[in-house]
Write an enzyme that holds these catalytic residues in place. Structure first.
Site, mmCIF file in Angstrom:
data_model
loop_
_atom_site.group_PDB
_atom_site.id
_atom_site.type_symbol
_atom_site.label_atom_id
_atom_site.label_comp_id
_atom_site.label_asym_id
_atom_site.label_seq_id
_atom_site.Cartn_x
_atom_site.Cartn_y
_atom_site.Cartn_z
ATOM 1 N N GLY A 12 0.824 -1.196 0.000
ATOM 2 C CA GLY A 12 0.000 0.000 0.000
ATOM 3 C C GLY A 12 0.862 1.251 0.000
ATOM 4 O O GLY A 12 2.099 1.181 -0.008
ATOM 5 N N ASP A 13 0.218 2.416 0.003
ATOM 6 C CA ASP A 13 0.915 3.706 0.044
ATOM 7 C C ASP A 13 1.856 3.898 -1.139
ATOM 8 O O ASP A 13 2.885 4.563 -1.036
ATOM 9 C CB ASP A 13 1.718 3.850 1.356
ATOM 10 C CG ASP A 13 0.886 3.557 2.588
ATOM 11 O OD1 ASP A 13 -0.261 4.036 2.629
ATOM 12 O OD2 ASP A 13 1.365 2.846 3.483
ATOM 13 N N HIS A 43 -6.404 6.995 0.391
ATOM 14 C CA HIS A 43 -5.790 7.465 -0.854
ATOM 15 C C HIS A 43 -5.628 8.978 -0.768
ATOM 16 O O HIS A 43 -6.597 9.699 -0.499
ATOM 17 C CB HIS A 43 -6.663 7.111 -2.065
ATOM 18 C CG HIS A 43 -6.644 5.662 -2.400
ATOM 19 N ND1 HIS A 43 -7.429 5.118 -3.408
ATOM 20 C CD2 HIS A 43 -5.955 4.626 -1.885
ATOM 21 C CE1 HIS A 43 -7.206 3.805 -3.486
ATOM 22 N NE2 HIS A 43 -6.324 3.502 -2.561
ATOM 23 N N VAL A 285 9.474 9.052 -7.908
ATOM 24 C CA VAL A 285 10.817 9.003 -8.484
ATOM 25 C C VAL A 285 11.617 10.231 -8.053
ATOM 26 O O VAL A 285 12.830 10.152 -7.814
ATOM 27 C CB VAL A 285 10.734 8.923 -10.028
ATOM 28 C CG1 VAL A 285 12.098 9.084 -10.666
ATOM 29 C CG2 VAL A 285 10.118 7.585 -10.444
#
Length: 340
Positions: A12-13, A43, A285
């Protein structure tokens, strides 16, 4: 006609909220359907300078022409649902959201049992939202369903029928999964998992869409990995190292500090295989490679970042089609036209 399912690749996350917001805003599906466990998953959505933490309403709500559906496999806490109606009223969410009458309902008793359970609260690290006890009662066939709750009467619809009708008539459906693959009751790090399966196959079943109707499975991975709660974490690093790399995080639902680790290629390969991934979305990223922050072209990524992306594609055999380089929707590299 396209039916896409978005899946969390790890614990998750992974940044599913941003990916969903981008994809639904760009592709404009007719129906956005929420699958997964229930309100134990948060979310995060950032849109027009505002940030929302959602637990039941589909994160694609920003596409205001879409109907928002909550599939039969999702647990519903009506208090959470009505609060999100109010929080998102500028987007007419209340008027666009429909709940399947077969959804199981979380009650105060479920929440109390969750929080008081030594096993769930202390050993497993439950969020305390009542999902485990509610799913347990569903298995025992004693849980109340949405069709039995008068306050939900105006929001009920057969989600499976509506989504299949849209697909059969050439429309598009986007299915949002919650949690992550490694929290699956079947394939995760048992017993430190959630209370049901969290793979693409189950997400399709949650909404009532058969496997032959699914076109794309988008597996979301963060450039590093985080985990909330207890359980194995092979690539975990110390909080000090996470801080030095500027990749510390806190949970949306619990506010708990997340455990942090490096990207796990073996987990990624297993996740892509079992979910049948056709695409990978790679998020955060910019956190791991700050020189790539806000980059909107693959050509402008650093050589180190490109090498990382190419290694993921090579090892998993799945194209990385979406690369997120910042929190804003515009901070997204979309390679679907080039790679699919």
């Amino acid at each position: 006609m396209t039916c896409s399912i978005l899946v969390g690749g790890a614990w998750g996350d992974e940044g599913k909220g941003k990916c969903i917001t981008y994809l639904c805003g760009n592709d404009k599906p007719d129906i956005i359907a929420r699958a997964g466990v229930g309100p134990n998953a948060g979310h995060s959505v950032e849109f027009n300078g505002e940030k929302y933490g959602l637990r039941l309403i589909p994160s694609g709500f920003v596409h205001t022409d879409a109907k928002l559906m909550i599939g039969a496999g999702v647990l519903v806490d009506k208090d959470v649902l009505f609060k999100e109606f109010e929080d998102l009223k500028k987007y007419n969410v209340k008027e666009r959201t429909f709940v399947d009458p077969r959804c199981a309902i979380i009650t105060k008793d479920h929440r109390e049992r969750d929080k008081k359970s030594e096993h769930l609260a202390k050993k497993i690290g439950s969020t305390g939202s009542g999902c485990g006890p509610a799913n347990s009662d569903r298995v025992l066939r004693t849980v109340k369903l949405a069709k039995d709750v008068p306050e939900l009467e105006d929001y009920l619809t057969d989600v499976s029928l509506e989504t299949n009708d849209v697909l059969d008539n050439g429309g598009d459906v986007f299915i949002e999964g919650s949690q992550g693959f490694a929290l699956s009751l079947y394939y995760g790090t048992y017993p430190f998992v959630t209370s049901k399966d969290t793979t693409a196959s189950t997400f399709a079943a949650d909404v009532g869409v058969g496997p032959t109707k699914v076109d794309e499975v988008i597996n979301v991975f963060k450039a590093y990995i985080t985990r909330v709660g207890e359980g194995p974490f092979p690539t975990e690093i110390s909080q000090e190292e996470a801080e030095s790399k500027n990749i510390e995080e806190y949970g949306v639902v619990t506010g708990r500090r997340r455990r942090v680790g490096l990207f796990d290629m073996e987990l990624a390969k297993e996740s892509c295989r079992i979910n049948g991934a056709t695409q990978i979305a790679l998020t955060c990223v910019d956190r791991l490679y700050p020189d790539c922050a806000r980059t909107q072209s693959y050509d402008d990524l650093s050589a180190e970042t490109k090498k990382f992306v190419e290694e993921i594609q090579s090892e998993t055999g799945v194209p990385v089609t979406i690369i997120s380089t910042g929190p804003d929707l515009k901070d997204t590299i979309d390679l679907r036209k080039e790679l699919l």
